[in-house]
Design a protein around this motif. Structure first.
Motif, PDB file in Angstrom:
ATOM      1  N   ASP A 139     129.044  16.074 101.512  1.00 53.80           N
ATOM      2  CA  ASP A 139     127.738  15.127 101.556  1.00 53.80           C
ATOM      3  C   ASP A 139     128.216  13.731 102.022  1.00 53.80           C
ATOM      4  O   ASP A 139     128.773  13.103 101.394  1.00 53.80           O
ATOM      5  CB  ASP A 139     127.319  15.059  99.871  1.00 53.80           C
ATOM      6  CG  ASP A 139     125.999  14.303  99.933  1.00 53.80           C
ATOM      7  OD1 ASP A 139     125.825  13.456 100.736  1.00 53.80           O
ATOM      8  OD2 ASP A 139     125.305  14.525  98.983  1.00 53.80           O
ATOM      9  N   GLU A 141     117.657  24.006  95.375  1.00 52.43           N
ATOM     10  CA  GLU A 141     118.490  24.359  96.598  1.00 52.43           C
ATOM     11  C   GLU A 141     119.762  24.991  96.110  1.00 52.43           C
ATOM     12  O   GLU A 141     119.972  26.036  96.564  1.00 52.43           O
ATOM     13  CB  GLU A 141     118.533  23.219  97.445  1.00 52.43           C
ATOM     14  CG  GLU A 141     119.389  23.785  98.845  1.00 52.43           C
ATOM     15  CD  GLU A 141     119.409  22.354  99.743  1.00 52.43           C
ATOM     16  OE1 GLU A 141     119.721  22.739 100.985  1.00 52.43           O
ATOM     17  OE2 GLU A 141     119.506  21.482  99.196  1.00 52.43           O
ATOM     18  N   HIS A 156     116.654  19.367  95.022  1.00 52.43           N
ATOM     19  CA  HIS A 156     118.199  19.465  95.537  1.00 52.43           C
ATOM     20  C   HIS A 156     118.706  20.514  94.484  1.00 52.43           C
ATOM     21  O   HIS A 156     119.425  21.293  94.876  1.00 52.43           O
ATOM     22  CB  HIS A 156     118.562  17.991  95.352  1.00 52.43           C
ATOM     23  CG  HIS A 156     120.173  17.977  95.932  1.00 52.43           C
ATOM     24  ND1 HIS A 156     121.162  18.002  95.025  1.00 52.43           N
ATOM     25  CD2 HIS A 156     120.362  17.981  97.143  1.00 52.43           C
ATOM     26  CE1 HIS A 156     122.176  17.720  95.619  1.00 52.43           C
ATOM     27  NE2 HIS A 156     121.837  17.847  96.868  1.00 52.43           N
ATOM     28  N   ALA A 169     120.520  12.948  97.103  1.00 54.62           N
ATOM     29  CA  ALA A 169     119.402  13.492  97.402  1.00 54.62           C
ATOM     30  C   ALA A 169     118.080  12.750  96.880  1.00 54.62           C
ATOM     31  O   ALA A 169     118.392  12.101  96.098  1.00 54.62           O
ATOM     32  CB  ALA A 169     119.465  14.956  97.252  1.00 54.62           C
ATOM     33  N   ASN A 185     126.613  14.236  94.761  1.00 58.17           N
ATOM     34  CA  ASN A 185     125.671  14.322  95.784  1.00 58.17           C
ATOM     35  C   ASN A 185     124.726  13.348  95.683  1.00 58.17           C
ATOM     36  O   ASN A 185     124.429  12.639  94.725  1.00 58.17           O
ATOM     37  CB  ASN A 185     125.160  15.698  95.426  1.00 58.17           C
ATOM     38  CG  ASN A 185     124.661  16.070  94.166  1.00 58.17           C
ATOM     39  OD1 ASN A 185     123.956  15.243  93.555  1.00 58.17           O
ATOM     40  ND2 ASN A 185     125.314  17.183  93.549  1.00 58.17           N
TER      41      ASN A 185
END
Length: 480
Positions: free
Chosen positions: A233, A359, A356, A199, A197
């Motif tokens: 993503d 979340e 992130h 972020a 991912n």
């Protein structure tokens, strides 16, 4: 350099400056000295611990300069740096001016592997803003279930140099790499790599989101079999497109939804593979059940799929994926179930040190009494709060930058009760758990997912998690 090619450097008499003592600097200095290099270690700190470490190295004949990490020693031919040292340090600017290359500990390990005559083990490499350690440990568990000699190494806290140069022989290594390590590893060429991912994180170090993403993307450079990306993503897929890989290397996606061809995903509670099957247009291979993933939170299922993709890229059979995931036990303070008290579940995700990670943690439970706060590291919380607002029963705020979260809650979740604890003493976490218990109802989850670093109140996130767990256990004893 191909993924199995060995780099032969003549170290005899080579003048190498090692930047930084500690987990990576000391093994690097020792390894280079043993190979005949003339090593000078420079270090910013000059405390009691540094002096003790310096004395050990100086006894071997290694030069150490404490309290002076800014100056490039004369005649330096190579700098090997600890991964955390920022690229804009005067030492590196001086090295660039002098045309001196800078390597990190990962680059050094990559260059040294196979120099003892052993066949170097391929690397299955993992990076991402969150989930790296869990994924690498899952991957190692799967590889072990396949009967392979392996180890989880790298940013996970196990020196890659020790793995490469030690007496143990491995078939394959599961390697966690941070953005810092990748920045200083220009010639790394993994068998297969994954970006879980992407972020915003560490932007003060990388200078921008683009710089951070570019360093993460280095994990794909020269991959020989698979570039594993997160199909949900898009930024990770963009990095695959930009990578220069060996001919025949494939892009393999993972998704929490139904997978397309060349992807792994989830169908009716089953983890399935449509990438490493004979006819990926029409076939899917069952790998494991969602229930085999511990814990089966959405972001952890994504971690399991990424680990499975890398293992399958290496040729591991489906049964080993299932057996490896079943055998895996998560580290402490990563969505760890502590106790159920009066019908309320208490979860420790102290490792959620940025928005992130928080979340992902918040997405796994409903309804939630959320314990949050600490050092924000420049983060903003509006998007996090907006996404979680409907699942929040209440919020208890702790730490230095809690006002930033409180203000975001006032803007985006004004109906949610908020307790603002203005204290940083050792009893603060116990008070936070008490307030959370007061807000919670049977069926709720009290979730420590701070979205912030811990150092304002605790030595590290482990200590913060331990304080939470201790407070929950006291609560359980009182209600028994």
């Amino acid at each position: 350099m191909g993924s199995q090619e060995v780099s032969n450097v003549d170290w005899q008499g080579k003048r190498v400056t090692v930047a930084g003592l500690g987990v990576s600097g000391i093994p690097a200095a020792r390894a280079l000295h043993e190979r005949g290099a003339r090593v000078t270690v420079v270090n910013d700190g000059d405390d009691e611990r540094s002096r003790a470490q310096a004395a050990e190295l100086e006894a071997l004949g290694i030069t150490v300069r404490l309290g002076d990490g800014a100056t490039l020693p004369e005649s330096t031919e190579l700098v090997v740096t600890a991964p955390g040292w920022k690229p804009d340090k005067p030492l590196f600017l001086a090295a660039a001016e002098a045309g001196v290359p800078v390597w990190g500990d990962v680059e050094l390990a990559w260059r040294l592997r196979g120099q003892d005559g052993r066949e170097p083990a391929p690397w299955l490499a993992v990076t991402g803003t969150n989930g790296k350690t869990t994924t690498v440990r899952m991957l190692a568990s799967i590889l072990e279930a396949a009967g392979l000699r392996t180890a989880a190494v790298g940013n996970i806290g196990v020196s890659l140099l020790d793995a490469v140069l030690g007496d143990e022989t491995y078939d394959v290594l599961a390697v966690e790499l941070s953005s810092y390590q990748l920045h200083w590893a220009p010639s790394l060429r993994a068998h297969s790599g994954a970006v879980l991912n992407l972020a915003p994180d560490h932007l003060d170090w990388h200078g921008s989101m683009a710089g951070y993403a570019a360093d993460k993307g280095r994990i794909y450079e020269g991959n020989s079999v698979a570039c594993v990306y997160n199909a949900q993503d898009g930024a990770t897929e963009d990095l695959v497109r930009e990578a220069d890989v060996e001919e025949g290397c494939r892009a393999i996606g993972f998704t929490l939804g139904t997978p397309g061809p060349s992807q792994l995903g989830v169908v009716d509670g089953i983890l399935v593979d449509r990438a490493f099957v004979t006819n990926r247009q029409k076939q899917a291979q069952e790998l494991a059940e969602v229930a085999d993933v511990n814990p089966p939170a959405p972001h952890n299922i994504a971690n399991a799929l990424a680990a499975a993709a890398l293992a399958r890229a290496y040729g591991v059979p489906p049964t080993a994926v299932r057996d490896g995931l079943r055998a895996f036990r998560p580290d402490a303070h990563r969505i760890e179930h502590i106790a159920d008290v009066d019908g309320v579940t208490y979860i420790d995700d102290s490792k959620a040190t940025n928005t992130h990670a928080a979340e992902a943690s918040l997405a796994a439970y409903d309804p939630i009494v959320w314990i949050a706060g600490g050092l924000a590291k420049g983060a903003t919380f509006d998007e996090l709060v907006t996404g979680a607002a409907e699942r929040l029963r209440g919020v208890v705020l702790i730490g230095a930058d809690r006002a930033l979260i409180r203000e975001a809650l006032a803007r985006h979740a004004p109906e949610v009760p908020v307790v603002d604890l203005d204290r940083t003493d050792t009893g603060a976490m116990s008070a936070a758990v008490g307030e959370a218990a007061r807000l919670a109802r049977p069926g709720d989850t009290v979730l420590l997912a701070p979205a912030c670093a811990s150092m304002d109140m605790f030595v590290n996130y482990n200590k913060r998690g331990e304080a939470f767990a201790d407070a929950v256990r006291r609560l359980a004893d009182e209600s028994a």
